[in-house]
Design an enzyme around this catalytic site. Structure first.
Site, PDB file in Angstrom:
ATOM      1  N   SER A   1       0.845  -1.196   0.000  1.00  0.00           N
ATOM      2  CA  SER A   1       0.000   0.000   0.000  1.00  0.00           C
ATOM      3  C   SER A   1       0.875   1.239   0.000  1.00  0.00           C
ATOM      4  O   SER A   1       1.991   1.239   0.554  1.00  0.00           O
ATOM      5  CB  SER A   1      -0.837  -0.036   1.277  1.00  0.00           C
ATOM      6  OG  SER A   1      -1.364   1.235   1.548  1.00  0.00           O
TER       7      SER A   1
ATOM      8  N   TYR B  77      -2.234  -0.553  10.550  1.00  0.00           N
ATOM      9  CA  TYR B  77      -2.501  -1.159   9.241  1.00  0.00           C
ATOM     10  C   TYR B  77      -1.330  -0.903   8.288  1.00  0.00           C
ATOM     11  O   TYR B  77      -0.771  -1.829   7.699  1.00  0.00           O
ATOM     12  CB  TYR B  77      -3.802  -0.593   8.630  1.00  0.00           C
ATOM     13  CG  TYR B  77      -3.853  -0.760   7.131  1.00  0.00           C
ATOM     14  CD1 TYR B  77      -4.172  -1.986   6.570  1.00  0.00           C
ATOM     15  CD2 TYR B  77      -3.537   0.299   6.276  1.00  0.00           C
ATOM     16  CE1 TYR B  77      -4.171  -2.151   5.185  1.00  0.00           C
ATOM     17  CE2 TYR B  77      -3.536   0.144   4.902  1.00  0.00           C
ATOM     18  CZ  TYR B  77      -3.855  -1.082   4.361  1.00  0.00           C
ATOM     19  OH  TYR B  77      -3.837  -1.244   2.999  1.00  0.00           O
TER      20      TYR B  77
ATOM     21  N   LYS C 171       1.811  -3.442   6.484  1.00  0.00           N
ATOM     22  CA  LYS C 171       2.246  -3.504   5.081  1.00  0.00           C
ATOM     23  C   LYS C 171       3.757  -3.268   4.993  1.00  0.00           C
ATOM     24  O   LYS C 171       4.454  -3.931   4.237  1.00  0.00           O
ATOM     25  CB  LYS C 171       1.478  -2.478   4.241  1.00  0.00           C
ATOM     26  CG  LYS C 171      -0.012  -2.791   4.115  1.00  0.00           C
ATOM     27  CD  LYS C 171      -0.247  -4.123   3.425  1.00  0.00           C
ATOM     28  CE  LYS C 171      -1.700  -4.515   3.333  1.00  0.00           C
ATOM     29  NZ  LYS C 171      -1.897  -5.872   2.799  1.00  0.00           N
TER      30      LYS C 171
HETATM   31  C1  UD1 Z   1      -5.637   4.933   3.284  1.00  0.00           C
HETATM   32  C2  UD1 Z   1      -4.266   4.560   2.806  1.00  0.00           C
HETATM   33  C3  UD1 Z   1      -4.311   3.474   1.797  1.00  0.00           C
HETATM   34  C4  UD1 Z   1      -5.076   2.310   2.331  1.00  0.00           C
HETATM   35  C5  UD1 Z   1      -6.459   2.764   2.688  1.00  0.00           C
HETATM   36  C6  UD1 Z   1      -7.211   1.608   3.286  1.00  0.00           C
HETATM   37  C7  UD1 Z   1      -2.764   6.497   2.827  1.00  0.00           C
HETATM   38  C8  UD1 Z   1      -2.196   7.616   2.049  1.00  0.00           C
HETATM   39  N1  UD1 Z   1      -3.629   5.720   2.180  1.00  0.00           N
HETATM   40  O1  UD1 Z   1      -6.237   5.593   2.229  1.00  0.00           O
HETATM   41  O2  UD1 Z   1      -3.026   3.041   1.491  1.00  0.00           O
HETATM   42  O3  UD1 Z   1      -5.134   1.291   1.376  1.00  0.00           O
HETATM   43  O4  UD1 Z   1      -6.386   3.811   3.640  1.00  0.00           O
HETATM   44  O5  UD1 Z   1      -8.449   1.958   3.735  1.00  0.00           O
HETATM   45  O6  UD1 Z   1      -2.454   6.300   3.970  1.00  0.00           O
HETATM   46  N2  UD1 Z   1     -12.407  11.423   2.972  1.00  0.00           N
HETATM   47  C9  UD1 Z   1     -13.360  12.369   3.308  1.00  0.00           C
HETATM   48  N3  UD1 Z   1     -14.562  11.942   3.819  1.00  0.00           N
HETATM   49  C10 UD1 Z   1     -14.851  10.628   4.001  1.00  0.00           C
HETATM   50  C11 UD1 Z   1     -13.871   9.665   3.649  1.00  0.00           C
HETATM   51  C12 UD1 Z   1     -12.663  10.106   3.137  1.00  0.00           C
HETATM   52  O7  UD1 Z   1     -13.148  13.567   3.178  1.00  0.00           O
HETATM   53  O8  UD1 Z   1     -15.933  10.315   4.488  1.00  0.00           O
HETATM   54  C13 UD1 Z   1     -11.130  11.881   2.428  1.00  0.00           C
HETATM   55  C14 UD1 Z   1      -9.945  11.542   3.317  1.00  0.00           C
HETATM   56  O9  UD1 Z   1      -9.715  12.520   4.282  1.00  0.00           O
HETATM   57  C15 UD1 Z   1      -8.835  11.437   2.284  1.00  0.00           C
HETATM   58  C16 UD1 Z   1      -9.533  10.935   1.031  1.00  0.00           C
HETATM   59  O10 UD1 Z   1     -10.912  11.198   1.224  1.00  0.00           O
HETATM   60  O11 UD1 Z   1      -8.316  12.706   2.016  1.00  0.00           O
HETATM   61  C17 UD1 Z   1      -9.354   9.453   0.807  1.00  0.00           C
HETATM   62  O12 UD1 Z   1      -9.659   8.747   2.000  1.00  0.00           O
HETATM   63  P1  UD1 Z   1      -9.767   7.162   2.041  1.00  0.00           P
HETATM   64  O13 UD1 Z   1     -10.602   6.684   0.916  1.00  0.00           O
HETATM   65  O14 UD1 Z   1     -10.160   6.770   3.426  1.00  0.00           O
HETATM   66  O15 UD1 Z   1      -8.306   6.641   1.719  1.00  0.00           O
HETATM   67  P2  UD1 Z   1      -6.899   7.011   2.382  1.00  0.00           P
HETATM   68  O16 UD1 Z   1      -7.053   7.411   3.779  1.00  0.00           O
HETATM   69  O17 UD1 Z   1      -6.183   7.882   1.450  1.00  0.00           O
END
Ligand code: UD1
Length: 340
Positions: free
Chosen positions: A125, A150, A154
């Protein structure tokens, strides 16, 4: 034809990869404990490909059963997806994550040693990079401390694999996924969260369909063009295809080192608001969202340098953010109409 073991093959990325493998004529053996997936996925895989993979419900933490599997089946390559993946949950229950994600890996690698097997692909990841300042990020970047247990499983998993390969004859590849999203074009398989998801794409589609009343954008005061975090969203079918390229690199002995690492991303970053706009434009649905506090542990921005995967694997992500949203929305609607 070659026999490929896919652990976690009824899960999200595992099921899409199984489809690509079957379409290419490989025989697929799935091992899954169904802790976060459903057995019905096998029927959907058969509907898409016309072929049913072999299936064994087994917990990879059960060493004896893992050994027995390899004693009884000739496996030419393993793609190891099976793992827990909820970042927040891993912070609450670190030992559950360390046990599940690491013991299963050690058991598989012990079987590799014992039965002199070859070709091991590990699901890693981009979270192994932690917070980084130089972007896009390539595979040679020095890893920071991951933001969660998590991510740590990895990072440690890659080290376990690398150390094991160093003293054995077999080769392996770790694939570092950026942010997977979307679903198969048939809408027969997709992400099927058994508990409420935290990842952006399923949160968006569940909000749009009414499973959630509204959603929160976690922070809009970051140092990015619109203040929201930047990620590299990559279509799950592109990720699945990269696994075919990687497994064939190993099977055909095209690898340049015994242990190799590749980023799987598109090379393009999008903000949370851009992702929401993409969804709204392809679905025609106005999303009910509000701006909220930053989420603990979020990195500000990360996207992939994909040169190595492009040149060495001969693979390139082809599907756009719009396509991720369009297919995820079709899948969400299909789930609503036929939740079985
Ligand atoms: C993280 C990990 C990724 C992992 C994944 C597993 C990092 C960079 N990435 O992804 O490797 O496989 O978790 O779950 O560490 N967001 C919102 N509102 C929401 C949900 C998300 O604003 O309700 C935003 C988050 O703040 C983020 C983006 O959307 O900026 C993506 O979030 P998400 O889909 O949870 O993935 P990561 O946290 O990037």
């Amino acid at each position: 034809m070659k026999n490929i073991l896919v652990t976690g093959g009824t899960g999200y990325i595992g099921s899409h990869t199984t489809v690509e493998l079957l379409n290419k004529g490989y025989d697929v053996f799935i091992i899954d404990n169904l802790s976060n997936s459903r057995k019905e996925v096998l029927n959907s895989i058969e509907k898409i490909t016309g072929r049913m993979p072999h299936f064994l419900q087994l917990d990879l933490c059960d060493r004896e059963k893992v050994m027995a599997f390899f004693a009884n089946n000739r496996i030419d390559a393993t793609i190891h997806f099976a793992a827990y993946k909820a970042v927040g949950e891993s912070v609450e229950h670190p030992l559950t994550y360390y046990r599940n994600n690491l013991v299963s890996l050690v058991n598989l690698l012990e079987a590799y040693e014992k039965y002199n097997l070859d070709n091991f692909l590990f699901s890693s990841s981009c979270s192994v990079y932690g917070d980084q300042s130089v972007l896009p990020i390539d595979e040679s970047a020095k890893l920071s401390k991951p933001e969660s247990p998590y991510g740590n499983t990895k990072q440690i998993g890659e080290e376990i694999l690398s150390d094991t390969i160093r003293v054995n004859k077999f080769s392996g590849i770790a694939l570092r996924y950026f942010n997977p999203g979307g679903a198969h074009e048939s809408a027969l398989i997709g992400e099927y969260p058994l508990s409420p998801p935290n990842n952006l794409v399923p949160v968006i589609t569940q909000t749009a369909i009414g499973k959630r009343e509204s959603m929160t954008v976690f922070g809009n005061d970051y140092d990015t063009p619109d203040g929201t975090c930047i990620r590299d969203y990559i279509h799950v079918v592109d990720i699945a295809k990269a696994h075919i390229a990687a497994v064939e690199r190993l099977l055909n002995k095209k690898n340049k080192n015994k242990f190799e690492i590749f980023n799987l991303g598109t090379g393009k970053g999008n903000t949370v608001l851009q992702a929401i706009q993409a969804f709204e434009s392809v679905s025609g649905v106005k999303l009910n969202y509000k701006i909220g506090e930053r989420r603990a542990g979020d990195v500000v921005k990360i996207w992939a340098d994909t040169k190595l995967a492009n040149t060495e694997l001969g693979w390139k992500a082809e599907l756009s953010l719009d396509e991720i949203m369009r297919s995820a929305w079709k899948w969400e609607n299909q789930l609503m109409n036929d939740p079985s």
